[in-house]
Design a protein around this motif. Structure first.
Motif: not given
Length: 208
Positions: A99, A107, A110
């Motif tokens: 990502s 992302k 995360e």
């Protein structure tokens, strides 16, 4: 053969005890076998989950790194389906790398946050913390990055975490503290570690 008086008394005592406690004993035995069966079943389930997660993880590892979207999709599937296995944390690292390559920093962060708090392996947790710290440095969130570096406690990754601390402190203008962090990193790396050369160059740039 008829029982003698002493044997008969023992039999009568056993009968009396069974009459009084038989139900409890029976229930206890049943409960033991039920629990044992559940334990065995859980062990089988865990093994099955781990094997399935391992196969899926290996299928991601052998993929071309350029297939970022496919890597992200498979890694997400592994995390969702096998989050309780060690492979979920590793998959989160792969997802983050893919990502990030796609320019999706949020992302990546995360998944690295998830891995840093849910990974079953200390090494995976440490990798997640270091990579997360590196992204935070790019975003100039130095205090947050420093916290991530300080959270690394796996001996095998203290070299990288101290190198990261040096980068953060240098970016914050704390040159002397940065030198100390780089020097500590070199102690942790050892002379043959490939990362040591880069740390030495950073240290030399600070006048050491």
């Amino acid at each position: 053969m008829a029982l003698d008086l002493e044997e008969q008394e023992q039999v009568d005592e056993l009968k009396a005890l069974w009459k009084k406690y038989g139900n409890y004993i029976t229930r206890g035995v049943i409960a033991f076998f039920v629990l044992y069966g559940l334990y065995q079943g859980w062990g089988y389930y865990q093994t099955k989950q781990s094997l399935a997660a391992s196969e899926l993880y290996q299928s991601i590892v052998v993929m071309d790194e350029k297939n970022t979207k496919d890597i992200m999709q498979k890694a997400e599937s592994l995390i969702d389906s096998y989050g309780g296995t060690p492979y979920a944390g590793r998959a989160a690292i792969l997802f983050a790398k893919a990502s990030y390559a796609e320019g999706l920093k949020d992302k990546a962060k995360e998944k690295l946050e998830w891995a840093s708090s849910h990974a079953k392996e200390s090494a995976t947790e440490s990798i997640a913390l270091i990579q997360l710290g590196q992204i935070l440095v790019e975003e100039k969130k130095y205090e947050e990055a420093l916290k991530k570096a300080n959270d690394v406690d796996n001996e095998g990754y203290l070299g990288l975490s101290n190198d990261l601390k040096g980068d953060i402190l240098n970016a914050m203008g704390k040159k002397e503290d940065a030198k100390k962090a780089y020097q500590e990193a070199l102690k942790r790396f050892g002379p043959k570690d490939p990362y040591a050369r880069f740390t030495e160059e950073k240290l030399e740039s600070l006048g050491v």
